[in-house]
Design a protein around this motif. Structure first.
Motif, PDB file in Angstrom:
ATOM      1  N   ILE A  38       6.204   4.959   2.851  1.00  0.00           N
ATOM      2  CA  ILE A  38       7.558   4.885   2.298  1.00  0.00           C
ATOM      3  C   ILE A  38       8.063   6.272   1.928  1.00  0.00           C
ATOM      4  N   ASP A  39       7.170   7.092   1.398  1.00  0.00           N
ATOM      5  CA  ASP A  39       7.522   8.459   1.022  1.00  0.00           C
ATOM      6  C   ASP A  39       6.269   9.310   1.163  1.00  0.00           C
ATOM      7  N   SER A  40       6.453  10.605   1.315  1.00  0.00           N
ATOM      8  CA  SER A  40       5.299  11.499   1.470  1.00  0.00           C
ATOM      9  C   SER A  40       5.699  12.902   1.063  1.00  0.00           C
ATOM     10  N   TRP A  41       4.698  13.656   0.622  1.00  0.00           N
ATOM     11  CA  TRP A  41       4.913  15.064   0.337  1.00  0.00           C
ATOM     12  C   TRP A  41       3.578  15.780   0.426  1.00  0.00           C
ATOM     13  N   VAL A  42       3.668  17.089   0.491  1.00  0.00           N
ATOM     14  CA  VAL A  42       2.485  17.939   0.618  1.00  0.00           C
ATOM     15  C   VAL A  42       2.430  18.833  -0.596  1.00  0.00           C
ATOM     16  N   ASP A  66      -3.832  32.045  -3.536  1.00  0.00           N
ATOM     17  CA  ASP A  66      -5.074  32.408  -2.865  1.00  0.00           C
ATOM     18  C   ASP A  66      -5.831  31.195  -2.337  1.00  0.00           C
ATOM     19  N   ASP A  67      -5.238  30.024  -2.420  1.00  0.00           N
ATOM     20  CA  ASP A  67      -5.919  28.785  -2.063  1.00  0.00           C
ATOM     21  C   ASP A  67      -5.241  28.171  -0.840  1.00  0.00           C
ATOM     22  N   ASP A  68      -5.988  28.009   0.256  1.00  0.00           N
ATOM     23  CA  ASP A  68      -5.437  27.451   1.485  1.00  0.00           C
ATOM     24  C   ASP A  68      -5.472  25.929   1.508  1.00  0.00           C
ATOM     25  N   SER A  69      -6.051  25.307   0.493  1.00  0.00           N
ATOM     26  CA  SER A  69      -6.175  23.858   0.508  1.00  0.00           C
ATOM     27  C   SER A  69      -4.819  23.217   0.270  1.00  0.00           C
ATOM     28  N   ALA A  70      -4.605  22.121   0.959  1.00  0.00           N
ATOM     29  CA  ALA A  70      -3.381  21.347   0.779  1.00  0.00           C
ATOM     30  C   ALA A  70      -3.776  19.885   0.653  1.00  0.00           C
ATOM     31  N   ARG A  71      -2.994  19.168  -0.120  1.00  0.00           N
ATOM     32  CA  ARG A  71      -3.196  17.732  -0.286  1.00  0.00           C
ATOM     33  C   ARG A  71      -1.916  17.038   0.127  1.00  0.00           C
ATOM     34  N   VAL A  72      -2.091  15.899   0.766  1.00  0.00           N
ATOM     35  CA  VAL A  72      -0.936  15.076   1.087  1.00  0.00           C
ATOM     36  C   VAL A  72      -0.918  13.897   0.128  1.00  0.00           C
ATOM     37  N   VAL A  73       0.268  13.498  -0.232  1.00  0.00           N
ATOM     38  CA  VAL A  73       0.449  12.351  -1.102  1.00  0.00           C
ATOM     39  C   VAL A  73       1.339  11.370  -0.351  1.00  0.00           C
ATOM     40  N   LEU A  74       0.854  10.144  -0.222  1.00  0.00           N
ATOM     41  CA  LEU A  74       1.581   9.104   0.497  1.00  0.00           C
ATOM     42  C   LEU A  74       1.920   7.977  -0.458  1.00  0.00           C
ATOM     43  N   GLN A  75       3.155   7.536  -0.412  1.00  0.00           N
ATOM     44  CA  GLN A  75       3.553   6.340  -1.129  1.00  0.00           C
ATOM     45  C   GLN A  75       3.559   5.241  -0.066  1.00  0.00           C
ATOM     46  N   VAL A  76       2.699   4.242  -0.252  1.00  0.00           N
ATOM     47  CA  VAL A  76       2.468   3.229   0.775  1.00  0.00           C
ATOM     48  C   VAL A  76       2.894   1.852   0.259  1.00  0.00           C
ATOM     49  N   ALA A  77       3.622   1.130   1.110  1.00  0.00           N
ATOM     50  CA  ALA A  77       3.946  -0.270   0.839  1.00  0.00           C
ATOM     51  C   ALA A  77       2.883  -1.100   1.545  1.00  0.00           C
ATOM     52  N   GLN A 100       0.677  -3.857   3.323  1.00  0.00           N
ATOM     53  CA  GLN A 100       0.999  -4.984   4.195  1.00  0.00           C
ATOM     54  C   GLN A 100       0.838  -6.286   3.409  1.00  0.00           C
ATOM     55  N   GLY A 101       1.860  -7.128   3.464  1.00  0.00           N
ATOM     56  CA  GLY A 101       1.826  -8.392   2.749  1.00  0.00           C
ATOM     57  C   GLY A 101       2.282  -8.311   1.307  1.00  0.00           C
ATOM     58  N   ARG A 102       2.390  -7.088   0.758  1.00  0.00           N
ATOM     59  CA  ARG A 102       2.839  -6.877  -0.631  1.00  0.00           C
ATOM     60  C   ARG A 102       3.739  -5.648  -0.690  1.00  0.00           C
ATOM     61  N   PRO A 103       4.838  -5.648   0.077  1.00  0.00           N
ATOM     62  CA  PRO A 103       5.641  -4.425   0.212  1.00  0.00           C
ATOM     63  C   PRO A 103       6.294  -3.941  -1.074  1.00  0.00           C
ATOM     64  N   ARG A 104       6.388  -4.782  -2.090  1.00  0.00           N
ATOM     65  CA  ARG A 104       7.006  -4.340  -3.350  1.00  0.00           C
ATOM     66  C   ARG A 104       6.001  -3.659  -4.277  1.00  0.00           C
ATOM     67  N   GLU A 105       4.727  -3.756  -3.975  1.00  0.00           N
ATOM     68  CA  GLU A 105       3.674  -3.123  -4.786  1.00  0.00           C
ATOM     69  C   GLU A 105       3.289  -1.799  -4.143  1.00  0.00           C
ATOM     70  N   LEU A 106       3.960  -0.739  -4.504  1.00  0.00           N
ATOM     71  CA  LEU A 106       3.685   0.558  -3.897  1.00  0.00           C
ATOM     72  C   LEU A 106       2.366   1.133  -4.408  1.00  0.00           C
ATOM     73  N   VAL A 107       1.644   1.775  -3.496  1.00  0.00           N
ATOM     74  CA  VAL A 107       0.356   2.392  -3.803  1.00  0.00           C
ATOM     75  C   VAL A 107       0.465   3.880  -3.470  1.00  0.00           C
ATOM     76  N   ILE A 108      -0.037   4.721  -4.346  1.00  0.00           N
ATOM     77  CA  ILE A 108      -0.059   6.168  -4.101  1.00  0.00           C
ATOM     78  C   ILE A 108      -1.444   6.541  -3.574  1.00  0.00           C
TER      79      ILE A 108
END
Length: 91
Positions: A12-16, A22-33, A35-43
């Protein structure tokens, strides 16, 4: 012993989040709906190294993959988010 959790659904949404200067590490964050429970968003948080290719990192940072299917496996963190140990992304 922590149990692995799995969530399947649509992005549903995403960001990095990048590390410091000095840190090359990156994390992705996903907001997921889920399956079967699209109103209950999970990060879902994941190391960028779990992405299949650099194109996904660019797409996630530009929000051009909204609606794409995702399956994440990982552990629930204290804040309720899922820390992914495996990601499956489909275009």
């Amino acid at each position: 012993m922590e149990l692995d959790l799995e969530v399947s659904g649509a992005i549903i949404d995403s960001w990095v989040e990048t590390g410091g200067v000095d840190d090359d590490s990156a994390r992705v964050v996903l907001q997921v709906a889920p399956q079967g429970r699209p109103r209950e968003l999970v990060i879902v948080e994941a190391e960028a190294s779990l992405l299949p290719d650099d194109g996904w990192l660019e797409d996630l940072s530009e929000n051009s993959c909204h609606g794409s299917p995702v399956r994440a496996t990982g552990h629930r963190m204290l804040n309720g988010f899922i820390s992914a140990t495996r990601l499956q992304l489909i275009r």
